[in-house]
Design a protein around this motif. Structure first.
Motif, PDB file in Angstrom:
ATOM      1  N   ALA A 150      14.838  -0.269   0.010  1.00 33.31           N
ATOM      2  CA  ALA A 150      13.736   0.461   0.662  1.00 33.31           C
ATOM      3  C   ALA A 150      12.558   0.622  -0.294  1.00 33.31           C
ATOM      4  O   ALA A 150      11.397   0.519   0.111  1.00 33.31           O
ATOM      5  CB  ALA A 150      14.228   1.823   1.151  1.00 33.31           C
ATOM      6  N   ASN A 151      12.847   0.856  -1.576  1.00 32.27           N
ATOM      7  CA  ASN A 151      11.771   0.990  -2.572  1.00 32.27           C
ATOM      8  C   ASN A 151      10.977  -0.311  -2.688  1.00 32.27           C
ATOM      9  O   ASN A 151       9.741  -0.295  -2.767  1.00 32.27           O
ATOM     10  CB  ASN A 151      12.349   1.328  -3.944  1.00 32.27           C
ATOM     11  N   ALA A 152      11.695  -1.417  -2.707  1.00 31.96           N
ATOM     12  CA  ALA A 152      11.021  -2.723  -2.836  1.00 31.96           C
ATOM     13  C   ALA A 152      10.147  -2.982  -1.606  1.00 31.96           C
ATOM     14  O   ALA A 152       9.014  -3.474  -1.723  1.00 31.96           O
ATOM     15  CB  ALA A 152      12.059  -3.831  -3.012  1.00 31.96           C
ATOM     16  N   THR A 153      10.674  -2.629  -0.443  1.00 35.02           N
ATOM     17  CA  THR A 153       9.885  -2.794   0.788  1.00 35.02           C
ATOM     18  C   THR A 153       8.634  -1.917   0.734  1.00 35.02           C
ATOM     19  O   THR A 153       7.538  -2.349   1.101  1.00 35.02           O
ATOM     20  CB  THR A 153      10.731  -2.418   2.022  1.00 35.02           C
ATOM     21  N   ALA A 154       8.809  -0.683   0.264  1.00 32.45           N
ATOM     22  CA  ALA A 154       7.668   0.242   0.181  1.00 32.45           C
ATOM     23  C   ALA A 154       6.596  -0.328  -0.750  1.00 32.45           C
ATOM     24  O   ALA A 154       5.400  -0.298  -0.424  1.00 32.45           O
ATOM     25  CB  ALA A 154       8.133   1.610  -0.315  1.00 32.45           C
ATOM     26  N   ASP A 155       7.012  -0.866  -1.890  1.00 39.41           N
ATOM     27  CA  ASP A 155       6.034  -1.447  -2.828  1.00 39.41           C
ATOM     28  C   ASP A 155       5.269  -2.582  -2.168  1.00 39.41           C
ATOM     29  O   ASP A 155       4.048  -2.686  -2.286  1.00 39.41           O
ATOM     30  CB  ASP A 155       6.760  -1.986  -4.078  1.00 39.41           C
ATOM     31  N   ARG A 156       5.999  -3.429  -1.461  1.00 38.62           N
ATOM     32  CA  ARG A 156       5.375  -4.575  -0.798  1.00 38.62           C
ATOM     33  C   ARG A 156       4.389  -4.104   0.278  1.00 38.62           C
ATOM     34  O   ARG A 156       3.271  -4.610   0.384  1.00 38.62           O
ATOM     35  CB  ARG A 156       6.482  -5.445  -0.177  1.00 38.62           C
ATOM     36  N   LEU A 157       4.799  -3.096   1.050  1.00 37.75           N
ATOM     37  CA  LEU A 157       3.930  -2.606   2.128  1.00 37.75           C
ATOM     38  C   LEU A 157       2.693  -1.903   1.570  1.00 37.75           C
ATOM     39  O   LEU A 157       1.600  -2.024   2.119  1.00 37.75           O
ATOM     40  CB  LEU A 157       4.709  -1.670   3.049  1.00 37.75           C
ATOM     41  N   LEU A 158       2.866  -1.189   0.470  1.00 34.16           N
ATOM     42  CA  LEU A 158       1.702  -0.505  -0.123  1.00 34.16           C
ATOM     43  C   LEU A 158       0.693  -1.527  -0.640  1.00 34.16           C
ATOM     44  O   LEU A 158      -0.520  -1.331  -0.517  1.00 34.16           O
ATOM     45  CB  LEU A 158       2.147   0.449  -1.230  1.00 34.16           C
ATOM     46  N   GLU A 159       1.195  -2.612  -1.205  1.00 36.49           N
ATOM     47  CA  GLU A 159       0.289  -3.704  -1.606  1.00 36.49           C
ATOM     48  C   GLU A 159      -0.435  -4.244  -0.385  1.00 36.49           C
ATOM     49  O   GLU A 159      -1.644  -4.469  -0.395  1.00 36.49           O
ATOM     50  CB  GLU A 159       1.075  -4.855  -2.256  1.00 36.49           C
ATOM     51  N   ARG A 160       0.325  -4.431   0.669  1.00 36.40           N
ATOM     52  CA  ARG A 160      -0.226  -5.035   1.869  1.00 36.40           C
ATOM     53  C   ARG A 160      -1.341  -4.185   2.487  1.00 36.40           C
ATOM     54  O   ARG A 160      -2.312  -4.718   3.010  1.00 36.40           O
ATOM     55  CB  ARG A 160       0.919  -5.228   2.866  1.00 36.40           C
ATOM     56  N   VAL A 161      -1.204  -2.861   2.414  1.00 36.73           N
ATOM     57  CA  VAL A 161      -2.259  -2.009   2.976  1.00 36.73           C
ATOM     58  C   VAL A 161      -3.286  -1.620   1.907  1.00 36.73           C
ATOM     59  O   VAL A 161      -4.149  -0.773   2.140  1.00 36.73           O
ATOM     60  CB  VAL A 161      -1.692  -0.747   3.691  1.00 36.73           C
ATOM     61  N   GLY A 162      -3.165  -2.250   0.737  1.00 44.62           N
ATOM     62  CA  GLY A 162      -4.227  -2.133  -0.269  1.00 44.62           C
ATOM     63  C   GLY A 162      -4.186  -0.899  -1.152  1.00 44.62           C
ATOM     64  O   GLY A 162      -5.191  -0.526  -1.748  1.00 44.62           O
ATOM     65  N   ILE A 163      -3.017  -0.238  -1.252  1.00 42.81           N
ATOM     66  CA  ILE A 163      -2.931   0.949  -2.112  1.00 42.81           C
ATOM     67  C   ILE A 163      -1.680   0.904  -2.987  1.00 42.81           C
ATOM     68  O   ILE A 163      -0.960   1.898  -3.144  1.00 42.81           O
ATOM     69  CB  ILE A 163      -2.966   2.267  -1.293  1.00 42.81           C
ATOM     70  N   GLY A 164      -1.453  -0.254  -3.572  1.00 43.48           N
ATOM     71  CA  GLY A 164      -0.266  -0.465  -4.402  1.00 43.48           C
ATOM     72  C   GLY A 164      -0.154   0.496  -5.571  1.00 43.48           C
ATOM     73  O   GLY A 164       0.945   0.787  -6.035  1.00 43.48           O
ATOM     74  N   SER A 165      -1.275   1.029  -6.033  1.00 44.36           N
ATOM     75  CA  SER A 165      -1.221   1.883  -7.230  1.00 44.36           C
ATOM     76  C   SER A 165      -0.976   3.354  -6.909  1.00 44.36           C
ATOM     77  O   SER A 165      -0.938   4.194  -7.809  1.00 44.36           O
ATOM     78  CB  SER A 165      -2.538   1.747  -7.994  1.00 44.36           C
ATOM     79  N   GLN A 166      -0.798   3.696  -5.632  1.00 46.97           N
ATOM     80  CA  GLN A 166      -0.734   5.119  -5.248  1.00 46.97           C
ATOM     81  C   GLN A 166       0.684   5.609  -4.948  1.00 46.97           C
ATOM     82  O   GLN A 166       0.854   6.726  -4.459  1.00 46.97           O
ATOM     83  CB  GLN A 166      -1.600   5.344  -3.989  1.00 46.97           C
ATOM     84  N   ALA A 167       1.686   4.796  -5.260  1.00 44.40           N
ATOM     85  CA  ALA A 167       3.047   5.070  -4.773  1.00 44.40           C
ATOM     86  C   ALA A 167       3.601   6.429  -5.186  1.00 44.40           C
ATOM     87  O   ALA A 167       4.356   7.042  -4.434  1.00 44.40           O
ATOM     88  CB  ALA A 167       3.994   3.970  -5.249  1.00 44.40           C
ATOM     89  N   ASP A 168       3.244   6.901  -6.371  1.00 45.99           N
ATOM     90  CA  ASP A 168       3.860   8.136  -6.869  1.00 45.99           C
ATOM     91  C   ASP A 168       3.023   9.376  -6.622  1.00 45.99           C
ATOM     92  O   ASP A 168       3.379  10.471  -7.047  1.00 45.99           O
ATOM     93  CB  ASP A 168       4.176   7.979  -8.360  1.00 45.99           C
ATOM     94  N   LYS A 169       1.911   9.217  -5.929  1.00 46.75           N
ATOM     95  CA  LYS A 169       1.084  10.384  -5.604  1.00 46.75           C
ATOM     96  C   LYS A 169       1.633  11.108  -4.374  1.00 46.75           C
ATOM     97  O   LYS A 169       2.446  10.566  -3.628  1.00 46.75           O
ATOM     98  CB  LYS A 169      -0.350   9.935  -5.325  1.00 46.75           C
ATOM     99  N   TYR A 170       1.136  12.327  -4.187  1.00 45.54           N
ATOM    100  CA  TYR A 170       1.447  13.073  -2.979  1.00 45.54           C
ATOM    101  C   TYR A 170       0.296  12.891  -1.983  1.00 45.54           C
ATOM    102  O   TYR A 170      -0.842  12.637  -2.395  1.00 45.54           O
ATOM    103  CB  TYR A 170       1.666  14.555  -3.307  1.00 45.54           C
ATOM    104  N   PRO A 171       0.575  13.019  -0.694  1.00 42.75           N
ATOM    105  CA  PRO A 171      -0.477  12.787   0.305  1.00 42.75           C
ATOM    106  C   PRO A 171      -1.775  13.549   0.024  1.00 42.75           C
ATOM    107  O   PRO A 171      -2.867  13.001   0.188  1.00 42.75           O
ATOM    108  CB  PRO A 171       0.182  13.251   1.613  1.00 42.75           C
TER     109      PRO A 171
END
Ligand SMILES: Nc1ncnc2c1ncn2[C@@H]1O[C@H](COP(=O)(O)OP(=O)(O)OP(=O)(O)O)[C@@H](O)[C@H]1O
Ligand SMILES: [Mg+2]
Length: 248
Positions: A119-140
């Protein structure tokens, strides 16, 4: 062609208010259907019925060949339908206490029992895809509205939906952030995602929709290809609505 959504003679009431009137609507696999109409016409209610967030009183509704029962019926397919249908709301509705990545992995790990590393790997891939790969560890709360909405889209995509529902996904955004969200949606459409989109972004509708549906007081009064509906609306209600919104 596979029909992902099939509504026939669907009616919905809120108490005495007849909100959806005899709705017949099918959405084919890969089709992008944009729903337009005045405030209170029933657009949100219509798409919320598709993933069972609202119940309907009569008629039939099937999502990917799973029937949803009218109110009081056996909702045995509801969990399956919720797994197959992703939804993006106007107000993002992210979990504020979870990081961006955990927002995205929550449903796959809980509902589909996907292993956390996968699931983590999928999340990383999807965050790249929507253009915010660097924001994974932030809070909304640490993200802009446009970034939060892109997380919401990634979160829905993590369940590998068969259908995506969007309810005015850009209405709560500052104007400069609308484009980045529409870009993600445009990409999704290009990749063949089946989508039902409620929006006031008429430029987007004209460009991306395969079909535009105009709802007036709970009834579909006009539908067709975007160029036909926008340039040559047949129903006088549609004409009046479009001349109001396109004047802005
Ligand atoms: N939970 C509810 N209980 C009672 N009435 C409701 C409820 N939700 C919506 N309605 C009513 O149903 C009608 C359709 O509402 P809906 O939210 O579907 O409209 P809409 O087309 O999405 O409008 P908008 O463009 O303002 O979002 C409205 O008259 C609304 O007041
Ligand atoms: Mg609405």
């Amino acid at each position: 062609m596979t029909q992902i959504v099939k509504m026939k003679g669907m009616n919905k009431y809120f108490g005495k208010l007849h909100v959806l009137k005899n709705i017949d609507l099918t959405v084919e696999q890969g089709e992008v259907v944009v729903i337009i109409g005045a405030s209170g016409s029933g657009k949100s209610t219509l798409i919320r019925c598709v993933n069972g967030l609202e119940e309907f009183e009569s008629g039939t509704l099937e999502v990917d060949n799973h029937p949803l029962a009218p109110r009081g019926g056996n909702q045995k397919n509801l969990a399956e339908i919720r797994k197959e249908v992703g939804m993006v709301f106007q107000q993002f509705n992210l979990f504020p206490h979870l990081t961006v990545k955990n927002n995205i992995t929550l449903a796959p790990t809980r509902v589909k029992r996907t292993a956390q590393v996968v699931a983590n790997a999928t999340a990383d891939r999807l965050l790249e895809r929507v253009g915010i790969g660097s924001q994974a560890d932030k809070y909304p709360s640490q993200l802009s509205g446009g970034q939060q909405q892109r997380v919401a889209i990634a979160r829905a995509l993590a369940m590998e939906p068969r259908l995506m529902l969007f309810d005015e996904p850009t209405s709560a955004l500052d104007p400069e952030m609308i484009g980045e969200v529409l870009d993600v949606m445009r990409e999704l459409a290009k990749e063949g995602m089946t989508m039902m989109v409620v929006t006031h972004e008429m430029g987007f509708a004209r460009e991306v929709a395969d079909r535009v549906i105009y709802i007036h007081e709970g009834q579909i009064v006009e539908e067709g290809k975007p160029d036909d509906v926008f340039d040559n609306p047949q129903n006088e209600r549609t004409q009046a609505f479009l001349s109001r919104v396109l004047a802005h």
